[in-house]
Write a protein that holds these residues in place. Structure first.
Motif, PDB file in Angstrom:
ATOM      1  N   PRO A  81       0.961  -0.965  -0.139  1.00  0.00           N
ATOM      2  CA  PRO A  81      -0.028   0.139   0.051  1.00  0.00           C
ATOM      3  C   PRO A  81       0.785   1.055  -0.030  1.00  0.00           C
ATOM      4  CG  PRO A  81      -0.905  -1.614   1.694  1.00  0.00           C
ATOM      5  CD  PRO A  81       0.511  -2.092   1.182  1.00  0.00           C
ATOM      6  N   ILE A 130       2.564   4.920   0.698  1.00  0.00           N
ATOM      7  CA  ILE A 130       2.911   5.535   2.044  1.00  0.00           C
ATOM      8  C   ILE A 130       2.172   6.931   2.016  1.00  0.00           C
ATOM      9  CG2 ILE A 130       4.577   6.874   3.452  1.00  0.00           C
ATOM     10  CD1 ILE A 130       4.495   3.863   3.582  1.00  0.00           C
ATOM     11  N   PRO A 131       1.248   7.389   3.020  1.00  0.00           N
ATOM     12  CA  PRO A 131       0.196   8.559   2.812  1.00  0.00           C
ATOM     13  C   PRO A 131       1.084   9.811   2.495  1.00  0.00           C
ATOM     14  CG  PRO A 131      -0.456   7.303   4.816  1.00  0.00           C
ATOM     15  CD  PRO A 131       0.823   6.585   4.093  1.00  0.00           C
ATOM     16  N   ARG A 132       2.351   9.796   3.211  1.00  0.00           N
ATOM     17  CA  ARG A 132       3.030  11.116   2.776  1.00  0.00           C
ATOM     18  C   ARG A 132       3.934  10.845   1.660  1.00  0.00           C
ATOM     19  NH1 ARG A 132       6.815  10.916   6.285  1.00  0.00           N
ATOM     20  NH2 ARG A 132       7.577  13.213   5.949  1.00  0.00           N
ATOM     21  N   ARG A 133       3.534  10.043   0.841  1.00  0.00           N
ATOM     22  CA  ARG A 133       4.449   9.755  -0.354  1.00  0.00           C
ATOM     23  C   ARG A 133       4.858  11.158  -1.243  1.00  0.00           C
ATOM     24  NH1 ARG A 133       2.480   5.701  -5.006  1.00  0.00           N
ATOM     25  NH2 ARG A 133       3.224   4.230  -3.727  1.00  0.00           N
TER      26      ARG A 133
END
Length: 385
Positions: A356, A358-361
């Motif tokens: 999945p 990473i939210p801070r990509r």
């Protein structure tokens, strides 16, 4: 198909052994050798056994008093009072029997790789037991007693007057190698690693660029935590060709720690098996472009010994020996042999199912891009046409 590559290997490498609870576990080499064999990537002619490094060879980098103490400690049935002053007897580097001999064998394995490549007996050579990049002149550090990378570089400088490009993609900064050649313009040390803000050894900052005539010849790219494949590879692919073009090395030495993988228990990067195909692929290309093929590879970190290390270093050997592997099921016989011994469910394929995101990509990617541009500012960079 070219098979002009050698694997430096012996089951005796497992004698470099701290204790059952220690994260540095050379059993990973048995799993790796077995996976290479299960894929049909090895013949007897491909393998060279390691030799023991001599004290004179170790002393190219290490203080003789330190060498003597390591030997004495390894032959003592108790921890000697001076152990801590040499970085021994710590949680990271516990003392163990025959520690000098086990460590000198690893260094000798890397020197065996150097000899094979520099004399033309092989184009490439890989010592998976090597990569102990944290050891210093007179002190053990970070699971490392002797620094085979530094000894190998000093050995090549002494015997071949070689200009050495050292590329370190371990998640931990290659501090011992950097400091050993910090003022030498004939050794370009490049380390792409997780920022030391929260990770040992805490060094590898952008401002560590070398000293004196070696200024600019130490290049560090500290990556943000949770860096993923694309950002890692963007940095690597942008930086290395320009450095190789500017530096014009005679030989490339790569440290191939595989602890940047998302499964690694000691680090905070989020890469997949994909980077462990791409990292050696570019190193291989650069070796042929600038060094007449002279490429020496060593192992390094990697603390998920079941799911990560065997696949990563099998991919490296696949590239080095010109026997490309595509994704697919892992050999059934390898899985059957090792799954009963592993507490982890072993992966059933060579490459990972996509993780999945990473939210801070986007933020991490941009931060790494800025770091890369700053890292290149004083480096011996030559852009292409």
């Amino acid at each position: 198909m070219s098979r002009n590559a050698r694997l430096i290997y012996s089951p005796d490498y497992t004698q470099y052994y701290f204790n059952d609870e220690h994260p540095f576990n050379q059993r990973r080499l048995l799993l790796t050798h077995d996976l290479m064999s299960a894929y049909g990537l090895l013949t007897d002619a491909d393998i060279l056994p390691p030799r023991m490094a001599t004290d004179d060879e170790l002393a190219l980098v290490h203080d003789r008093r330190y060498i003597d103490f390591v030997r004495e400690q390894g032959h003592s049935d108790k921890e000697l009072p001076a152990a801590a002053s040499y970085g021994l007897g710590t949680e990271d580097v516990p003392c163990f029997p025959q520690m000098h001999e086990a460590s000198a064998r690893i260094v000798g394995g890397t020197l065996q790789a150097v000899d094979a490549v520099m004399t033309g007996r092989a184009e490439h050579a890989f010592n998976p037991a090597g990569g102990l990049h944290h050891a210093f002149r007179g002190r053990a550090s970070g699971f490392c007693i002797y620094n085979d990378c530094s000894v190998a570089i000093a050995y090549m400088r002494k015997h071949w007057n070689a200009r050495v490009l050292y590329i370190d993609t371990d998640a931990h900064h290659g501090d011992g190698v950097q400091w050993a050649f910090y003022d030498d313009p004939n050794v370009l040390t490049v380390s792409i690693h997780e920022t030391g803000k929260y990770l040992f050894p805490g060094t590898g900052n952008l401002t560590e660029r070398g000293d004196g005539s070696g200024y600019g010849y130490s290049v560090n790219v500290p990556l943000d935590a949770f860096t993923e494949d694309d950002s890692f590879l963007d940095v690597y692919r942008d930086l290395l060709p320009k450095l190789a073009r500017g530096f014009q090395p005679d030989v490339i030495l790569t440290q191939n720690g595989c602890d940047a993988h998302a499964y690694d228990p000691l680090t905070h990067l989020s890469c997949s098996m994909r980077i462990y195909q791409e990292i050696p692929r570019l190193a291989h290309q650069l070796a042929h472009e600038y060094c007449d093929g002279k490429w020496i590879a060593v192992g390094g970190g990697g603390y998920d010994i079941w799911r990560v290390v065997p696949r990563a270093w099998t991919l490296l050997w696949s590239e080095m020996s010109d026997q490309p592997l595509a994704d697919g099921p892992l050999p059934v016989n390898w899985l059957a042999r090792w799954q009963p011994l592993s507490e982890e469910k072993l992966p059933d394929r060579l490459f990972d199912t996509p993780f999945p995101p990473i939210p801070r990509r986007a933020e991490i990617t941009e931060k790494n891009r800025v770091t890369l541009e700053r890292a290149k500012m004083y480096a011996p960079i030559t852009d292409g046409d």
